[in-house]
Design a protein around this motif. Structure first.
Motif, PDB file in Angstrom:
ATOM      1  N   PHE A   1       0.831  -1.202   0.000  1.00  0.00           N
ATOM      2  CA  PHE A   1       0.000   0.000   0.000  1.00  0.00           C
ATOM      3  C   PHE A   1       0.872   1.262   0.000  1.00  0.00           C
ATOM      4  O   PHE A   1       2.057   1.214   0.351  1.00  0.00           O
ATOM      5  CB  PHE A   1      -0.896   0.025   1.247  1.00  0.00           C
ATOM      6  CG  PHE A   1      -2.133  -0.823   1.142  1.00  0.00           C
ATOM      7  CD1 PHE A   1      -3.379  -0.238   0.963  1.00  0.00           C
ATOM      8  CD2 PHE A   1      -2.049  -2.205   1.213  1.00  0.00           C
ATOM      9  CE1 PHE A   1      -4.525  -1.017   0.875  1.00  0.00           C
ATOM     10  CE2 PHE A   1      -3.193  -2.993   1.117  1.00  0.00           C
ATOM     11  CZ  PHE A   1      -4.429  -2.398   0.944  1.00  0.00           C
ATOM     12  N   ASP A   2       0.278   2.364  -0.409  1.00  0.00           N
ATOM     13  CA  ASP A   2       0.931   3.667  -0.304  1.00  0.00           C
ATOM     14  C   ASP A   2       0.795   4.108   1.164  1.00  0.00           C
ATOM     15  O   ASP A   2      -0.274   4.559   1.583  1.00  0.00           O
ATOM     16  CB  ASP A   2       0.256   4.671  -1.238  1.00  0.00           C
ATOM     17  CG  ASP A   2       0.992   6.006  -1.306  1.00  0.00           C
ATOM     18  OD1 ASP A   2       1.928   6.211  -0.517  1.00  0.00           O
ATOM     19  OD2 ASP A   2       0.603   6.836  -2.149  1.00  0.00           O
ATOM     20  N   VAL A   3       1.860   3.937   1.936  1.00  0.00           N
ATOM     21  CA  VAL A   3       1.854   4.220   3.364  1.00  0.00           C
ATOM     22  C   VAL A   3       2.720   5.447   3.629  1.00  0.00           C
ATOM     23  O   VAL A   3       3.909   5.452   3.301  1.00  0.00           O
ATOM     24  CB  VAL A   3       2.390   3.016   4.173  1.00  0.00           C
ATOM     25  CG1 VAL A   3       2.390   3.325   5.665  1.00  0.00           C
ATOM     26  CG2 VAL A   3       1.564   1.765   3.882  1.00  0.00           C
ATOM     27  N   ARG A   4       2.116   6.494   4.198  1.00  0.00           N
ATOM     28  CA  ARG A   4       2.868   7.742   4.404  1.00  0.00           C
ATOM     29  C   ARG A   4       2.696   8.272   5.826  1.00  0.00           C
ATOM     30  O   ARG A   4       1.646   8.105   6.438  1.00  0.00           O
ATOM     31  CB  ARG A   4       2.394   8.827   3.432  1.00  0.00           C
ATOM     32  CG  ARG A   4       2.437   8.425   1.983  1.00  0.00           C
ATOM     33  CD  ARG A   4       2.253   9.601   1.074  1.00  0.00           C
ATOM     34  NE  ARG A   4       1.771   9.213  -0.238  1.00  0.00           N
ATOM     35  CZ  ARG A   4       1.627  10.031  -1.269  1.00  0.00           C
ATOM     36  NH1 ARG A   4       1.910  11.321  -1.113  1.00  0.00           N
ATOM     37  NH2 ARG A   4       1.168   9.607  -2.433  1.00  0.00           N
ATOM     38  N   LYS A   5       3.740   8.945   6.297  1.00  0.00           N
ATOM     39  CA  LYS A   5       3.658   9.631   7.582  1.00  0.00           C
ATOM     40  C   LYS A   5       2.685  10.799   7.493  1.00  0.00           C
ATOM     41  O   LYS A   5       2.495  11.391   6.424  1.00  0.00           O
ATOM     42  CB  LYS A   5       5.028  10.169   8.004  1.00  0.00           C
ATOM     43  CG  LYS A   5       5.970   9.150   8.592  1.00  0.00           C
ATOM     44  CD  LYS A   5       7.231   9.840   9.108  1.00  0.00           C
ATOM     45  CE  LYS A   5       8.190   8.840   9.708  1.00  0.00           C
ATOM     46  NZ  LYS A   5       9.413   9.511  10.232  1.00  0.00           N
ATOM     47  N   ARG A   6       2.105  11.116   8.638  1.00  0.00           N
ATOM     48  CA  ARG A   6       1.169  12.236   8.725  1.00  0.00           C
ATOM     49  C   ARG A   6       1.763  13.510   8.124  1.00  0.00           C
ATOM     50  O   ARG A   6       1.107  14.226   7.360  1.00  0.00           O
ATOM     51  CB  ARG A   6       0.797  12.489  10.195  1.00  0.00           C
ATOM     52  CG  ARG A   6      -0.068  13.714  10.413  1.00  0.00           C
ATOM     53  CD  ARG A   6      -0.159  14.065  11.880  1.00  0.00           C
ATOM     54  NE  ARG A   6       1.114  14.430  12.449  1.00  0.00           N
ATOM     55  CZ  ARG A   6       1.667  15.631  12.358  1.00  0.00           C
ATOM     56  NH1 ARG A   6       1.046  16.601  11.706  1.00  0.00           N
ATOM     57  NH2 ARG A   6       2.833  15.881  12.901  1.00  0.00           N
ATOM     58  N   ALA A   7       3.020  13.804   8.461  1.00  0.00           N
ATOM     59  CA  ALA A   7       3.645  15.052   8.012  1.00  0.00           C
ATOM     60  C   ALA A   7       3.773  15.105   6.494  1.00  0.00           C
ATOM     61  O   ALA A   7       3.588  16.166   5.879  1.00  0.00           O
ATOM     62  CB  ALA A   7       5.016  15.214   8.665  1.00  0.00           C
ATOM     63  N   ALA A   8       4.073  13.967   5.871  1.00  0.00           N
ATOM     64  CA  ALA A   8       4.202  13.927   4.414  1.00  0.00           C
ATOM     65  C   ALA A   8       2.858  14.191   3.744  1.00  0.00           C
ATOM     66  O   ALA A   8       2.777  14.878   2.720  1.00  0.00           O
ATOM     67  CB  ALA A   8       4.762  12.575   3.986  1.00  0.00           C
ATOM     68  N   VAL A   9       1.782  13.669   4.340  1.00  0.00           N
ATOM     69  CA  VAL A   9       0.438  13.890   3.791  1.00  0.00           C
ATOM     70  C   VAL A   9       0.036  15.349   3.945  1.00  0.00           C
ATOM     71  O   VAL A   9      -0.560  15.944   3.040  1.00  0.00           O
ATOM     72  CB  VAL A   9      -0.582  12.958   4.475  1.00  0.00           C
ATOM     73  CG1 VAL A   9      -1.991  13.252   3.983  1.00  0.00           C
ATOM     74  CG2 VAL A   9      -0.222  11.507   4.212  1.00  0.00           C
ATOM     75  N   LEU A  10       0.384  15.937   5.071  1.00  0.00           N
ATOM     76  CA  LEU A  10       0.086  17.359   5.283  1.00  0.00           C
ATOM     77  C   LEU A  10       0.822  18.204   4.244  1.00  0.00           C
ATOM     78  O   LEU A  10       0.266  19.168   3.698  1.00  0.00           O
ATOM     79  CB  LEU A  10       0.488  17.776   6.697  1.00  0.00           C
ATOM     80  CG  LEU A  10       0.049  19.162   7.159  1.00  0.00           C
ATOM     81  CD1 LEU A  10      -1.459  19.321   7.076  1.00  0.00           C
ATOM     82  CD2 LEU A  10       0.535  19.418   8.582  1.00  0.00           C
ATOM     83  N   GLY A  11       2.056  17.842   3.947  1.00  0.00           N
ATOM     84  CA  GLY A  11       2.809  18.547   2.903  1.00  0.00           C
ATOM     85  C   GLY A  11       2.176  18.391   1.540  1.00  0.00           C
ATOM     86  O   GLY A  11       2.128  19.342   0.744  1.00  0.00           O
TER      87      GLY A  11
END
Length: 462
Positions: A97-107
């Motif tokens: 899956f496309d798994v991302r940290k919260r901060a990366a998604v906010l960016g």
């Protein structure tokens, strides 16, 4: 990696975090399917569930609904507070899956917008929330992803389709703020914190300077006067703010009237007279000066600021009055670093200079307690009586020899005691209570409404 346009479902591992919940609310607002896991049910998770977001509280892949198991349309967001061995997180990673940290998604979400980013080891939640309120109550408007629940709006996410400004709380934990691209950036403090991540003060300073380097060409840095900030290129304007030192944005004629401050403000845009606070505490005057600076820089008019500032009702668990009677004043605050505690207690003493102050403090993290035990002791010595709860571990395992007793032994005040949650109320009532403060970033918030109700009964039966 998925593009925003391809995402149909978003699953959050650790959805109850204050930063995670704001992003969850954004995707729900956008009409996507949103669900997630968290370790415990809280007031915030209950609010998310009431908004139509599905949440479960066991680390169990079988509880993940089928529509969140399609990797072609599901984005998985996680907080760094979740351990790497977490079963659900491991499942998503192994399945590709496309798994991302919260901060990366906010960016990702804020990319292409005019980002107003508020950073600093203290004050960022209050300043970013005040800033969002000032923008929101003006013709400029804003979107916002915040680290606290603004009492005015009962949420940490604000949306305005007519504004290209987005106010963001830029968190230094795990270097999260380095995923952002600020147009306006504010830096409130650079004290030592998160030493479990950074190791030493020098590394923290380097991270903040790296954040400053992320400011877009043509952008602006506004920082508290006196901070050791260096700007590497000429395309960025730099301003300072303060309530004490010489600065570009400075409060003067500060007066305490009926428990709230009033002041005048000098700025590069001229002087604004007769500003009135809607929330107490001298530390919030300084926070307001920073927020007003960001608002003026973003095109908010002075008269709009003057009208909006007194209507700001504060943030949940930031110098929040729970009781305000002739018998007892009860204030709850999120302060969990020695400098934050010192600022809060000084503010309380300024409002109630002749009153006896009792503090209930729950230390947050074993590493923070170990690293700042001396600072906690010195800050808590400001008050008259201290009751210490056991350390809230959050993501950490116990450290041998580290406990709340460390702080108690370092304090000069002899009226200090380590107590259990079960024995807290009886211990509190064993002596007279005039001003009560509950402080901490752990689960002490669950004790606050219980204490409030018990104190109401206690007062009624006196």
């Amino acid at each position: 990696m998925l593009q925003l346009k391809d995402i149909q479902s978003v699953y959050f591992v650790g959805i109850g975090g204050i930063g995670m919940s704001a992003i969850a609310r954004f995707f729900k607002y956008e009409g996507l399917h949103v669900a997630g896991y968290d370790r415990v049910s809280t007031l915030l998770t209950k609010e998310l569930e009431a908004e139509g977001i599905t949440i479960h509280y066991e680390d169990d892949v079988q509880q993940i609904a089928l529509n969140y198991r399609d990797k072609t349309s599901t984005l998985v967001v996680y907080t760094p507070a979740i351990p790497n061995e977490h079963t659900e997180l491991t499942y998503f990673r192994k399945k590709g899956f496309d798994v991302r940290k919260r901060a990366a998604v906010l960016g990702l979400i804020s990319g292409g917008m005019n980002s107003v980013c508020v950073a600093g080891t203290h004050g960022k939640t209050t300043i970013s929330s005040m800033t969002a309120h000032l923008y929101k109550q003006s013709a400029v408007g804003c979107n916002a992803f915040l680290g606290g629940i603004i009492n005015n709006y009962k949420t940490n996410f604000l949306h305005d389709s007519n504004s290209d400004y987005v106010v963001l709380e830029a968190d230094e934990f795990d270097r999260s703020f380095l995923h952002l691209s600020p147009h306006f950036a504010l830096l409130s403090a650079m004290d030592a914190d998160h030493l479990d991540i950074y190791g030493d003060k020098e590394s923290i300073n380097e991270a903040f300077l790296e954040f400053v380097d992320k400011i877009e060409p043509g952008g602006v840095l506004l920082h508290k006067a006196g901070l050791p900030v260096e700007v590497a290129h000429d395309e960025i304007e730099v301003f300072t703010y303060s309530i004490e030192e010489k600065a570009d944005f400075k409060a003067f004629n500060i007066k305490l009237i009926d428990g709230l401050y009033q002041f005048d403000l000098k700025s590069p845009f001229g002087t604004i007279k007769g500003l009135k606070m809607g929330v107490p505490a001298l530390v919030n005057v300084e926070n307001a000066v920073g927020a007003i600076g960001l608002a003026l820089l973003g095109g908010v008019e002075a008269e709009e600021i003057k009208a909006a500032l007194p209507s700001f009702e504060g943030i949940r668990r930031r110098f929040q009055y729970r009781l305000k009677s002739d018998e007892i004043v009860f204030i709850d605050d999120y302060a969990h670093h020695p400098e934050e505690i010192k600022a809060t207690l000084k503010s309380v003493k300024a409002i109630y200079p002749k009153s006896h102050i009792t503090v209930v403090f729950q230390p947050h993290l074993y590493t923070r307690t170990r690293d700042f035990a001396d600072g906690f002791a010195a800050s808590l010595d400001i008050c008259d009586r201290v009751l210490l709860l056991d350390i809230y571990p959050a993501r950490e395992l116990p450290i041998a020899g580290v406990g709340s007793e460390m702080i108690a032994k370092l304090m000069s005040n002899e009226s200090v005691k380590v107590v259990s949650k079960e024995g807290l109320f009886d211990e509190l009532c064993s002596q007279k209570i005039e001003i009560l403060l509950t402080l901490g970033a752990g689960d002490i918030d669950k004790e606050v409404p219980v204490l409030e109700e018990k104190l109401k009964v206690f007062i009624a039966n006196k």
